[in-house]
Scaffold this motif. Structure first.
Motif, PDB file in Angstrom:
ATOM      1  N   LEU A  29      11.127   8.569  -9.961  1.00 45.59           N
ATOM      2  CA  LEU A  29       9.869   7.861  -9.733  1.00 45.59           C
ATOM      3  C   LEU A  29       8.730   8.872  -9.627  1.00 45.59           C
ATOM      4  CD1 LEU A  29      11.071   5.265  -7.061  1.00 45.59           C
ATOM      5  CD2 LEU A  29      10.699   4.867  -9.513  1.00 45.59           C
ATOM      6  N   LYS A  30       7.531   8.411  -9.921  1.00 45.34           N
ATOM      7  CA  LYS A  30       6.378   9.307  -9.873  1.00 45.34           C
ATOM      8  C   LYS A  30       6.165   9.847  -8.459  1.00 45.34           C
ATOM      9  CE  LYS A  30       3.604   7.259 -13.592  1.00 45.34           C
ATOM     10  NZ  LYS A  30       2.321   6.564 -13.904  1.00 45.34           N
ATOM     11  N   LYS A  31       5.889  11.148  -8.379  1.00 46.64           N
ATOM     12  CA  LYS A  31       5.562  11.804  -7.117  1.00 46.64           C
ATOM     13  C   LYS A  31       4.064  12.131  -7.069  1.00 46.64           C
ATOM     14  CE  LYS A  31       6.808  15.936  -4.429  1.00 46.64           C
ATOM     15  NZ  LYS A  31       7.674  17.161  -4.417  1.00 46.64           N
ATOM     16  N   GLN A  32       3.527  12.527  -8.223  1.00 46.89           N
ATOM     17  CA  GLN A  32       2.106  12.839  -8.329  1.00 46.89           C
ATOM     18  C   GLN A  32       1.666  12.644  -9.766  1.00 46.89           C
ATOM     19  OE1 GLN A  32       0.788  16.603  -6.658  1.00 46.89           O
ATOM     20  NE2 GLN A  32      -0.845  16.801  -8.175  1.00 46.89           N
ATOM     21  N   GLU A  33       0.445  12.123  -9.916  1.00 41.27           N
ATOM     22  CA  GLU A  33      -0.129  11.947 -11.246  1.00 41.27           C
ATOM     23  C   GLU A  33      -1.572  12.433 -11.210  1.00 41.27           C
ATOM     24  OE1 GLU A  33       0.512   8.277 -13.704  1.00 41.27           O
ATOM     25  OE2 GLU A  33      -1.645   8.050 -13.366  1.00 41.27           O
ATOM     26  N   THR A  34      -1.933  13.279 -12.154  1.00 37.48           N
ATOM     27  CA  THR A  34      -3.293  13.813 -12.223  1.00 37.48           C
ATOM     28  C   THR A  34      -3.874  13.537 -13.603  1.00 37.48           C
ATOM     29  OG1 THR A  34      -2.769  15.586 -10.659  1.00 37.48           O
ATOM     30  CG2 THR A  34      -4.733  15.873 -12.015  1.00 37.48           C
ATOM     31  N   ASN A  35      -5.032  12.888 -13.609  1.00 38.45           N
ATOM     32  CA  ASN A  35      -5.742  12.605 -14.851  1.00 38.45           C
ATOM     33  C   ASN A  35      -6.875  13.607 -14.971  1.00 38.45           C
ATOM     34  OD1 ASN A  35      -7.258  11.628 -16.956  1.00 38.45           O
ATOM     35  ND2 ASN A  35      -7.191   9.493 -16.310  1.00 38.45           N
ATOM     36  N   HIS A  36      -6.754  14.528 -15.917  1.00 36.87           N
ATOM     37  CA  HIS A  36      -7.750  15.592 -16.059  1.00 36.87           C
ATOM     38  C   HIS A  36      -8.976  15.154 -16.838  1.00 36.87           C
ATOM     39  CE1 HIS A  36      -5.118  18.561 -14.257  1.00 36.87           C
ATOM     40  NE2 HIS A  36      -4.133  18.160 -15.048  1.00 36.87           N
ATOM     41  N   PHE A  49       2.269   9.538  -4.517  1.00 38.51           N
ATOM     42  CA  PHE A  49       3.090   8.341  -4.369  1.00 38.51           C
ATOM     43  C   PHE A  49       4.120   8.501  -3.247  1.00 38.51           C
ATOM     44  CE2 PHE A  49       1.583   8.508  -8.689  1.00 38.51           C
ATOM     45  CZ  PHE A  49       1.272   7.193  -9.012  1.00 38.51           C
ATOM     46  N   TYR A  50       4.452   7.374  -2.602  1.00 38.03           N
ATOM     47  CA  TYR A  50       5.589   7.337  -1.686  1.00 38.03           C
ATOM     48  C   TYR A  50       6.889   7.465  -2.484  1.00 38.03           C
ATOM     49  CZ  TYR A  50       2.626   5.485   2.111  1.00 38.03           C
ATOM     50  OH  TYR A  50       1.671   5.311   3.089  1.00 38.03           O
ATOM     51  N   ASP A  51       7.993   7.689  -1.777  1.00 40.89           N
ATOM     52  CA  ASP A  51       9.294   7.801  -2.446  1.00 40.89           C
ATOM     53  C   ASP A  51       9.695   6.501  -3.137  1.00 40.89           C
ATOM     54  OD1 ASP A  51       9.593  10.433  -1.688  1.00 40.89           O
ATOM     55  OD2 ASP A  51      10.794   9.985   0.091  1.00 40.89           O
ATOM     56  N   GLY A  53       7.755   4.716  -4.920  1.00 37.43           N
ATOM     57  CA  GLY A  53       6.954   4.541  -6.125  1.00 37.43           C
ATOM     58  C   GLY A  53       5.577   3.959  -5.899  1.00 37.43           C
ATOM     59  N   ASN A  54       5.287   3.448  -4.689  1.00 40.92           N
ATOM     60  CA  ASN A  54       3.968   2.909  -4.393  1.00 40.92           C
ATOM     61  C   ASN A  54       2.984   4.048  -4.108  1.00 40.92           C
ATOM     62  OD1 ASN A  54       4.746   0.242  -4.677  1.00 40.92           O
ATOM     63  ND2 ASN A  54       5.172  -0.044  -2.505  1.00 40.92           N
ATOM     64  N   LYS A  55       1.709   3.763  -4.328  1.00 44.42           N
ATOM     65  CA  LYS A  55       0.674   4.774  -4.090  1.00 44.42           C
ATOM     66  C   LYS A  55       0.612   5.154  -2.611  1.00 44.42           C
ATOM     67  CE  LYS A  55      -2.536   3.581  -7.845  1.00 44.42           C
ATOM     68  NZ  LYS A  55      -3.907   3.109  -8.139  1.00 44.42           N
ATOM     69  N   LEU A  56       0.429   6.441  -2.361  1.00 42.80           N
ATOM     70  CA  LEU A  56       0.187   6.949  -1.014  1.00 42.80           C
ATOM     71  C   LEU A  56      -1.307   7.198  -0.802  1.00 42.80           C
ATOM     72  CD1 LEU A  56       0.893   8.286   1.722  1.00 42.80           C
ATOM     73  CD2 LEU A  56       1.420  10.381   0.454  1.00 42.80           C
ATOM     74  N   THR A  57      -1.921   7.907  -1.727  1.00 44.45           N
ATOM     75  CA  THR A  57      -3.351   8.188  -1.645  1.00 44.45           C
ATOM     76  C   THR A  57      -3.872   8.504  -3.039  1.00 44.45           C
ATOM     77  OG1 THR A  57      -5.025   9.532  -0.521  1.00 44.45           O
ATOM     78  CG2 THR A  57      -3.027  10.660  -1.191  1.00 44.45           C
ATOM     79  N   VAL A  71      -8.709   7.142  -1.146  1.00 45.09           N
ATOM     80  CA  VAL A  71      -8.162   5.910  -0.558  1.00 45.09           C
ATOM     81  C   VAL A  71      -6.718   6.143  -0.145  1.00 45.09           C
ATOM     82  CG1 VAL A  71      -7.668   3.460  -0.929  1.00 45.09           C
ATOM     83  CG2 VAL A  71      -9.671   4.509  -2.014  1.00 45.09           C
ATOM     84  N   LYS A  72      -6.373   5.708   1.077  1.00 45.02           N
ATOM     85  CA  LYS A  72      -5.002   5.797   1.566  1.00 45.02           C
ATOM     86  C   LYS A  72      -4.379   4.406   1.555  1.00 45.02           C
ATOM     87  CE  LYS A  72      -2.157   6.865   5.578  1.00 45.02           C
ATOM     88  NZ  LYS A  72      -1.539   5.511   5.501  1.00 45.02           N
ATOM     89  N   PHE A  73      -3.089   4.348   1.167  1.00 50.17           N
ATOM     90  CA  PHE A  73      -2.366   3.084   1.069  1.00 50.17           C
ATOM     91  C   PHE A  73      -1.203   3.071   2.056  1.00 50.17           C
ATOM     92  CE2 PHE A  73      -4.366   3.980  -2.952  1.00 50.17           C
ATOM     93  CZ  PHE A  73      -4.874   2.769  -3.375  1.00 50.17           C
ATOM     94  N   SER A  74      -0.887   1.878   2.565  1.00 52.61           N
ATOM     95  CA  SER A  74       0.330   1.724   3.361  1.00 52.61           C
ATOM     96  C   SER A  74       1.526   1.736   2.414  1.00 52.61           C
ATOM     97  CB  SER A  74       0.294   0.416   4.158  1.00 52.61           C
ATOM     98  OG  SER A  74       0.227  -0.695   3.279  1.00 52.61           O
ATOM     99  N   GLU A  75       2.719   1.865   2.979  1.00 55.14           N
ATOM    100  CA  GLU A  75       3.908   2.004   2.133  1.00 55.14           C
ATOM    101  C   GLU A  75       4.200   0.742   1.334  1.00 55.14           C
ATOM    102  OE1 GLU A  75       8.193   4.322   2.506  1.00 55.14           O
ATOM    103  OE2 GLU A  75       6.945   3.950   4.280  1.00 55.14           O
TER     104      GLU A  75
END
Length: 211
Positions: A29-36, A49-51, A53-57, A71-75
């Motif tokens: 699952l995605k851990k980090q995604e960066t759009n340059h 991302f959380y473990d 797969g949901n967004k963390l921040t 923006v910070k997201f709950s799990e």
């Protein structure tokens, strides 16, 4: 049929062509995604991302520095807070939200100054506001309100120890009041120290509210 590793390599190759950089956790699952290529010159949109797969921040970076609103997201995937970078890393605003989306807590931080903290009820009404010192303790002049908007009490604090100087009931009637003279040399340590700080704190409060 492609294996999971082959699919991941294919996704990474496609992502790079679109200006994306993706890191994966051990579960695929995605851990980090960066759009340059996020629109602003030199800035990148980064998502952690959380473990599960949901967004963390999520927010923008300029080099290695966070900029703008993060923006910070709950799990479970709900946006529940923000960090506002108003002036780089020297002027920040932290926001935590109630489940209904209304602001619950807002803390503004400036280098070299006490933090200004505001609490809110879930109806959007202000609950309490005042300053925190560098140790996170209540400092100076604080005000509290009832949920209906009526002022509830005023207090003066020194290094986290507070005393109420005026109280109202929910209809706005004064129920208690302590009179303290700035020139009173016989008062206790809190009377003396809090009054010396009070005007400075009120001036800072006016600055935060644009007064």
């Amino acid at each position: 049929e492609l294996s999971s590793d082959e699919r991941q390599l294919l996704n990474e190759s496609s992502a790079k062509e679109r200006g994306l950089e993706i890191f994966w956790n051990e579960n695929g699952l995605k851990k980090q995604e960066t759009n340059h290529d996020c629109g602003n010159k030199g800035e990148s949109l980064t998502t952690l991302f959380y473990d599960n797969g949901n967004k963390l921040t999520e927010g923008c970076t300029d080099g290695n520095k966070q900029v703008g609103i993060w923006v910070k997201f709950s799990e479970d995937g709900k946006a529940d807070g923000e960090i506002h970078h108003i002036n780089g890393q020297t002027h920040l605003k932290y926001v935590i939200r109630h489940e209904n989306g209304e602001i619950k807590r807002e803390e503004e931080i400036k280098d070299g100054e006490d933090n200004f903290l505001t609490h809110y009820y879930d109806n959007g009404q202000k609950q309490g506001a005042g300053f925190l010192n560098q140790d996170g303790e209540k400092e100076g002049f604080w005000t509290w309100w009832y949920k209906n908007g009526q002022k509830e009490q005023e207090e003066e604090c020194l290094r986290g120890e507070c005393r109420i100087i005026k109280e109202w009931d929910e209809k706005g009637r004064v129920v208690s009041q302590k009179v303290v003279s700035q020139n009173n040399q016989s008062g206790n340590w809190m009377q003396k120290a809090a009054w010396l700080q009070r005007q400075q704190q009120i001036n800072q409060m006016d600055d935060f509210f644009g007064g």
